[in-house]
Design an enzyme around this catalytic site. Structure first.
Site, PDB file in Angstrom:
ATOM      1  N   GLY A  14       1.042  -1.216   0.285  1.00 40.32           N
ATOM      2  CA  GLY A  14      -0.104   0.195  -0.088  1.00 40.32           C
ATOM      3  C   GLY A  14       1.121   0.829  -0.197  1.00 40.32           C
ATOM      4  O   GLY A  14       0.292   2.337   0.585  1.00 40.32           O
ATOM      5  N   LYS A  37       8.186   9.490  -7.799  1.00 33.45           N
ATOM      6  CA  LYS A  37       8.130   7.849  -8.167  1.00 33.45           C
ATOM      7  C   LYS A  37       9.202   7.547  -8.898  1.00 33.45           C
ATOM      8  O   LYS A  37       8.975   7.601 -10.339  1.00 33.45           O
ATOM      9  CB  LYS A  37       7.229   7.526  -8.340  1.00 33.45           C
ATOM     10  CG  LYS A  37       7.438   6.160  -8.428  1.00 33.45           C
ATOM     11  CD  LYS A  37       6.690   5.124  -7.453  1.00 33.45           C
ATOM     12  CE  LYS A  37       6.821   3.993  -7.702  1.00 33.45           C
ATOM     13  NZ  LYS A  37       6.445   2.923  -6.502  1.00 33.45           N
ATOM     14  N   ALA A 117       9.750   1.501  -4.739  1.00 33.61           N
ATOM     15  CA  ALA A 117       9.230   0.407  -5.551  1.00 33.61           C
ATOM     16  C   ALA A 117       9.737  -0.690  -4.927  1.00 33.61           C
ATOM     17  O   ALA A 117      10.891  -0.938  -4.807  1.00 33.61           O
ATOM     18  CB  ALA A 117       9.671   0.350  -7.145  1.00 33.61           C
TER      19      ALA A 117
END
Length: 228
Positions: A14, A37, A117
């Site tokens: 999550g 990201k 990641a």
């Protein structure tokens, strides 16, 4: 408030959900906040358009307009470990690009939230053992660790905390995500809190994605730690 990472004990714990929730929280508190990201994998189709889930979530739930061009470093179509997804496209992840982008963002925004990641030791390079935790260490930024509350979480969480502490990486706190309030989960959380002695927040399991709009980190030791 410092810039920081949101990292996970594993994939599918999550991280993106927590990043979007934290993004909204900090924006509501008046911080000009940017999600970033560095590497995302797994192209998806949303409304007939090829895109990526993580950065789409940022745009969807941000309270402030986001510069799409600044949210991501590298994207690869196959939902796999970054090093393998890059290899399949004949490419290589360049950490210097990420570090430069991140430095630029830090000079522009009050808070930059970097989402990792996979887990901490997921490889980023096809030609070496360079992994996510190496990148985190280079940025010199603290982390918020996201973990599940169910069976198996104690071992994964404590191992992740130990790996970060061995590198001297500051841990701002832990998010226990997806709690359903079972007796086992409550004991898991109590055990991890006792072992780690870190600030934390508990997020409940939600029925649908958009329920994150009703969640916040107010009155949690984690939010207080982030403000310091």
């Amino acid at each position: 408030m410092k810039h920081f990472w949101i990292v996970g004990t594993d994939t599918d714990v999550g991280k993106t959900f927590v990043t979007a929730t934290m993004l909204r929280q900090l924006q509501a508190l008046g911080y000009n906040t940017m999600p970033y990201k560095p590497v995302q994998t797994g192209e998806v189709e949303i409304d007939g358009k090829a895109t990526y889930y993580d950065t789409t979530m940022y745009q969807k739930y941000s309270r402030q307009p986001l510069d799409v061009q600044k949210m991501n470093g590298f994207s690869y179509k196959v939902p796999a470990s970054p090093h393998y997804a890059a290899q399949l496209e004949g490419k290589e992840i360049d950490e210097q690009v990420i570090l430069t982008q991140l430095k630029d963002l830090q000079q522009t925004y009050d808070v930059v939230i970097c989402e990792g990641a996979g887990g901490l030791l997921v490889p980023l390079k096809t030609t070496s053992t360079y992994s996510l935790i190496d990148l985190i260490e280079q940025t010199k930024l603290p982390v918020v660790l996201v973990t599940k509350t169910g069976l198996g979480t104690i071992n994964r969480t404590l191992l992740s905390v130990e790996a970060l502490q061995r590198r001297g990486i500051e841990i701002k706190g832990i998010v226990y995500n997806g709690n359903t309030n079972s007796a086992m989960e409550q004991n898991n959380i109590e055990t991890m809190v006792a072992h780690t002695k870190l600030p934390y927040a508990i997020l409940p399991k939600v029925q649908q994605e958009q329920d994150l709009e009703n969640l916040n980190f107010e009155q949690t030791t984690l939010l207080e730690a982030l403000k310091q």
